[in-house]
Design a protein around this motif. Structure first.
Motif, PDB file in Angstrom:
ATOM      1  N   ALA A   1       3.929  15.530  -5.427  1.00 52.58           N
ATOM      2  CA  ALA A   1       5.358  16.258  -5.306  1.00 52.58           C
ATOM      3  C   ALA A   1       6.238  15.875  -4.911  1.00 52.58           C
ATOM      4  CB  ALA A   1       4.788  17.301  -4.165  1.00 52.58           C
ATOM      5  N   GLY A   2       6.450  14.963  -4.571  1.00 52.35           N
ATOM      6  CA  GLY A   2       7.698  13.946  -3.922  1.00 52.35           C
ATOM      7  C   GLY A   2       7.571  13.365  -3.834  1.00 52.35           C
ATOM      8  N   LEU A   3       9.214  12.436  -2.977  1.00 53.80           N
ATOM      9  CA  LEU A   3       8.476  11.276  -1.947  1.00 53.80           C
ATOM     10  C   LEU A   3       9.949  11.031  -0.869  1.00 53.80           C
ATOM     11  CD1 LEU A   3      11.649   9.237  -1.682  1.00 53.80           C
ATOM     12  CD2 LEU A   3      10.317   8.658  -4.234  1.00 53.80           C
ATOM     13  N   ILE A   4       9.461  10.550   0.509  1.00 50.41           N
ATOM     14  CA  ILE A   4      10.445  10.543   1.862  1.00 50.41           C
ATOM     15  C   ILE A   4      10.251   9.608   2.065  1.00 50.41           C
ATOM     16  CG2 ILE A   4       8.270  11.599   2.905  1.00 50.41           C
ATOM     17  CD1 ILE A   4       9.632  13.502   4.631  1.00 50.41           C
ATOM     18  N   THR A   5      11.595   9.456   2.943  1.00 50.74           N
ATOM     19  CA  THR A   5      11.670   7.684   3.559  1.00 50.74           C
ATOM     20  C   THR A   5      12.436   8.248   5.022  1.00 50.74           C
ATOM     21  OG1 THR A   5      14.191   7.878   2.729  1.00 50.74           O
ATOM     22  CG2 THR A   5      12.454   6.905   1.467  1.00 50.74           C
TER      23      THR A   5
ATOM     24  N   MET B   1       4.714   9.108  -0.544  1.00 58.12           N
ATOM     25  CA  MET B   1       4.612   9.806  -1.056  1.00 58.12           C
ATOM     26  C   MET B   1       4.032  11.534  -0.538  1.00 58.12           C
ATOM     27  SD  MET B   1       5.615   8.087  -3.576  1.00 58.12           S
ATOM     28  CE  MET B   1       5.204   8.935  -5.311  1.00 58.12           C
ATOM     29  N   VAL B   2       4.661  11.979  -1.190  1.00 57.54           N
ATOM     30  CA  VAL B   2       4.051  13.396  -0.442  1.00 57.54           C
ATOM     31  C   VAL B   2       2.783  14.069  -1.778  1.00 57.54           C
ATOM     32  CG1 VAL B   2       4.855  16.342   0.361  1.00 57.54           C
ATOM     33  CG2 VAL B   2       6.345  13.637   0.084  1.00 57.54           C
ATOM     34  N   VAL B   3       2.438  14.773  -1.528  1.00 63.49           N
ATOM     35  CA  VAL B   3       0.938  15.591  -2.515  1.00 63.49           C
ATOM     36  C   VAL B   3       0.745  16.696  -2.227  1.00 63.49           C
ATOM     37  CG1 VAL B   3      -0.109  13.183  -2.549  1.00 63.49           C
ATOM     38  CG2 VAL B   3      -0.620  14.393  -1.053  1.00 63.49           C
ATOM     39  N   ASP B   4       0.642  17.668  -3.263  1.00 64.84           N
ATOM     40  CA  ASP B   4       0.733  19.352  -2.709  1.00 64.84           C
ATOM     41  C   ASP B   4      -1.069  18.968  -2.455  1.00 64.84           C
ATOM     42  OD1 ASP B   4      -1.487  18.946  -5.456  1.00 64.84           O
ATOM     43  OD2 ASP B   4       1.009  19.225  -6.537  1.00 64.84           O
ATOM     44  N   GLU B   5      -1.094  20.525  -2.281  1.00 59.05           N
ATOM     45  CA  GLU B   5      -3.244  21.032  -2.056  1.00 59.05           C
ATOM     46  C   GLU B   5      -3.362  20.505  -3.131  1.00 59.05           C
ATOM     47  OE1 GLU B   5      -3.627  25.180  -2.061  1.00 59.05           O
ATOM     48  OE2 GLU B   5      -1.271  25.696  -3.372  1.00 59.05           O
ATOM     49  N   TYR B   6      -3.326  20.016  -4.353  1.00 52.36           N
ATOM     50  CA  TYR B   6      -4.261  19.605  -5.656  1.00 52.36           C
ATOM     51  C   TYR B   6      -4.048  18.206  -5.409  1.00 52.36           C
ATOM     52  CZ  TYR B   6      -3.940  24.655  -6.955  1.00 52.36           C
ATOM     53  OH  TYR B   6      -3.824  25.977  -6.698  1.00 52.36           O
TER      54      TYR B   6
ATOM     55  N   PRO C   1       0.562  -1.442   0.081  1.00 52.69           N
ATOM     56  CA  PRO C   1       0.034   0.054   0.315  1.00 52.69           C
ATOM     57  C   PRO C   1       0.975   0.708   0.354  1.00 52.69           C
ATOM     58  CG  PRO C   1      -0.481  -1.745   1.508  1.00 52.69           C
ATOM     59  CD  PRO C   1       0.209  -1.862   1.220  1.00 52.69           C
ATOM     60  N   VAL C   2       0.496   2.308  -0.546  1.00 52.92           N
ATOM     61  CA  VAL C   2       1.097   3.454  -1.350  1.00 52.92           C
ATOM     62  C   VAL C   2       0.635   4.630   0.571  1.00 52.92           C
ATOM     63  CG1 VAL C   2       1.166   5.578  -2.246  1.00 52.92           C
ATOM     64  CG2 VAL C   2       0.680   3.251  -2.965  1.00 52.92           C
ATOM     65  N   ILE C   3       1.098   5.076   1.027  1.00 52.93           N
ATOM     66  CA  ILE C   3       1.401   6.273   1.984  1.00 52.93           C
ATOM     67  C   ILE C   3       1.483   7.695   1.519  1.00 52.93           C
ATOM     68  CG2 ILE C   3       2.027   7.087   4.091  1.00 52.93           C
ATOM     69  CD1 ILE C   3       0.491   4.234   4.705  1.00 52.93           C
ATOM     70  N   TYR C   4       0.088   8.370   1.406  1.00 50.39           N
ATOM     71  CA  TYR C   4       0.056   9.587   1.415  1.00 50.39           C
ATOM     72  C   TYR C   4      -0.006  10.988   2.924  1.00 50.39           C
ATOM     73  CZ  TYR C   4      -0.934   8.004  -3.469  1.00 50.39           C
ATOM     74  OH  TYR C   4      -1.018   7.330  -4.742  1.00 50.39           O
ATOM     75  N   ILE C   5       1.248  11.865   2.252  1.00 47.80           N
ATOM     76  CA  ILE C   5       1.243  12.668   3.303  1.00 47.80           C
ATOM     77  C   ILE C   5       1.284  14.179   2.620  1.00 47.80           C
ATOM     78  CG2 ILE C   5       2.254  10.853   4.953  1.00 47.80           C
ATOM     79  CD1 ILE C   5       4.614  13.038   4.341  1.00 47.80           C
ATOM     80  N   PRO C   6       0.996  15.007   3.191  1.00 47.99           N
ATOM     81  CA  PRO C   6       0.914  16.470   2.931  1.00 47.99           C
ATOM     82  C   PRO C   6       2.288  17.258   3.217  1.00 47.99           C
ATOM     83  CG  PRO C   6       0.256  17.012   5.174  1.00 47.99           C
ATOM     84  CD  PRO C   6      -0.139  15.077   4.385  1.00 47.99           C
ATOM     85  N   GLU C   7       2.508  18.229   1.400  1.00 49.31           N
ATOM     86  CA  GLU C   7       3.832  18.726   2.305  1.00 49.31           C
ATOM     87  C   GLU C   7       4.058  19.283   3.525  1.00 49.31           C
ATOM     88  OE1 GLU C   7       4.641  20.294  -1.721  1.00 49.31           O
ATOM     89  OE2 GLU C   7       2.930  21.493  -1.556  1.00 49.31           O
ATOM     90  N   SER C   8       2.885  19.890   3.915  1.00 51.30           N
ATOM     91  CA  SER C   8       3.320  20.322   5.105  1.00 51.30           C
ATOM     92  C   SER C   8       3.354  19.710   6.624  1.00 51.30           C
ATOM     93  CB  SER C   8       2.002  21.399   5.381  1.00 51.30           C
ATOM     94  OG  SER C   8       0.752  20.931   5.614  1.00 51.30           O
ATOM     95  N   LYS C   9       3.118  18.019   6.508  1.00 50.16           N
ATOM     96  CA  LYS C   9       3.697  17.378   7.934  1.00 50.16           C
ATOM     97  C   LYS C   9       4.973  17.825   8.100  1.00 50.16           C
ATOM     98  CE  LYS C   9       2.319  13.168   9.219  1.00 50.16           C
ATOM     99  NZ  LYS C   9       1.605  11.925   9.232  1.00 50.16           N
TER     100      LYS C   9
END
Length: 292
Positions: free
Chosen positions: A174-178, A165-170, A139-147
């Motif tokens: 936006a990118g990924l983070i580990t 996975m980092v998502v933008d306001e829309y 499964p994919v974990i999504y988080i907002p840029e502001s987290k």
């Protein structure tokens, strides 16, 4: 008389402090905020009460609570992904060359991340006659840029996840983070057996701000590489790295949040510890803002 005696006995319960201790408390009160605490810790390090590594990690802990996912994420354009809409033979060479342990799996579009593929699961491709990539995806974990990173680290540990996975306001990727990215803010860069060619990650191109280019640059990037990528001509006679150049320019070890201009570039220190600058944000300035 009994009341007076009771008061005396009550005061006897408090630890006795000498006049010198009371005067010292008035002159040097306990730190009341983070800045004062860090000042005390820096003083302790200078007097060899704590070593530089311990101070750097303490500063890293503080920085983690200040930073958000957008500050350290791998930008969307720099992500190493696999496209499961294509035959496995097409993207397997990239898996082998990058040697990551986890890959975002897309289905024809970078905004359509359908799962996370663990490299170890690809062993079954060579061991089994029937292999379906989609069945292997996690499964994919999504988080907002502001987290905030401190909250993200807690979530990583609680859920035993290593990548998000980092998502933008829309809602776009936006990118990924580990989890390694977050831990590096505390303990510094973590090198593993696959970090044999780090120059590719020394300078990351970020999305342009208006018409001006922006880069995220590691402090250990050699000035020669910096000049080549950004088209500058900084001197490397006295120092070898851009972090050393910045420290020489400021005349001290840079601090997180420092901003200054060199030529037509604006530098912001994103991460630094007691010993060196670790990460910089570099932005191209309009011609009118450039140094004369």
């Amino acid at each position: 008389m009994q009341e007076h005696s009771s008061k005396v006995r009550s005061s006897d319960l408090k630890p006795h402090r000498s006049l010198f201790e009371r005067l010292t408390a008035l002159i040097s009160p306990e730190p009341e905020n983070r800045a004062e605490l860090l000042e005390v810790l820096h003083d302790a390090q200078e007097r060899n009460l704590i070593d530089a590594d311990a101070l750097a990690m303490i500063e890293g802990v503080f920085q983690v609570s200040d930073l958000s996912a957008r500050d350290i994420m791998i930008p969307r354009s720099q992500m190493d992904v696999i496209d499961i809409s294509k035959p496995i033979e097409e993207w397997m060479p990239e898996v082998l060359s990058t040697a990551h342990s986890r890959f975002p799996a897309i289905d024809g579009d970078r905004d359509k991340v359908v799962g996370i593929l663990l490299a170890k699961d690809l062993l079954r491709y060579y061991a089994e006659e029937v292999f379906e990539v989609r069945d292997m995806l996690r499964p994919v974990i999504y988080i907002p840029e502001s987290k905030r990173l401190n909250i993200l680290l807690r979530d990583f540990r609680a859920n035993r996840n290593h990548i998000a996975m980092v998502v933008d306001e829309y809602g776009g990727v936006a990118g990924l983070i580990t989890i390694e990215d977050v831990l590096e803010q505390i303990v510094g860069d973590i090198e593993d057996e696959y970090d044999f060619d780090e120059e590719e990650d020394n300078i990351l191109v970020l999305d342009s701000k208006d018409i001006h280019q922006r880069w995220r640059v590691k402090g250990l990037t050699e000035i020669e590489q910096f000049n080549t990528v950004l088209g500058t001509s900084l001197s490397d006679e006295d120092v070898d790295t851009i972090g050393g150049y910045v420290a020489s320019h400021l005349g001290r070890v840079p601090h997180k949040g420092d901003e200054f201009d060199i030529g037509n570039l604006r530098f912001e220190v994103l991460r630094a510890d007691a010993r060196q600058v670790q990460m910089l944000l570099v932005e191209q300035l309009p011609a009118s803002f450039s140094d004369e």
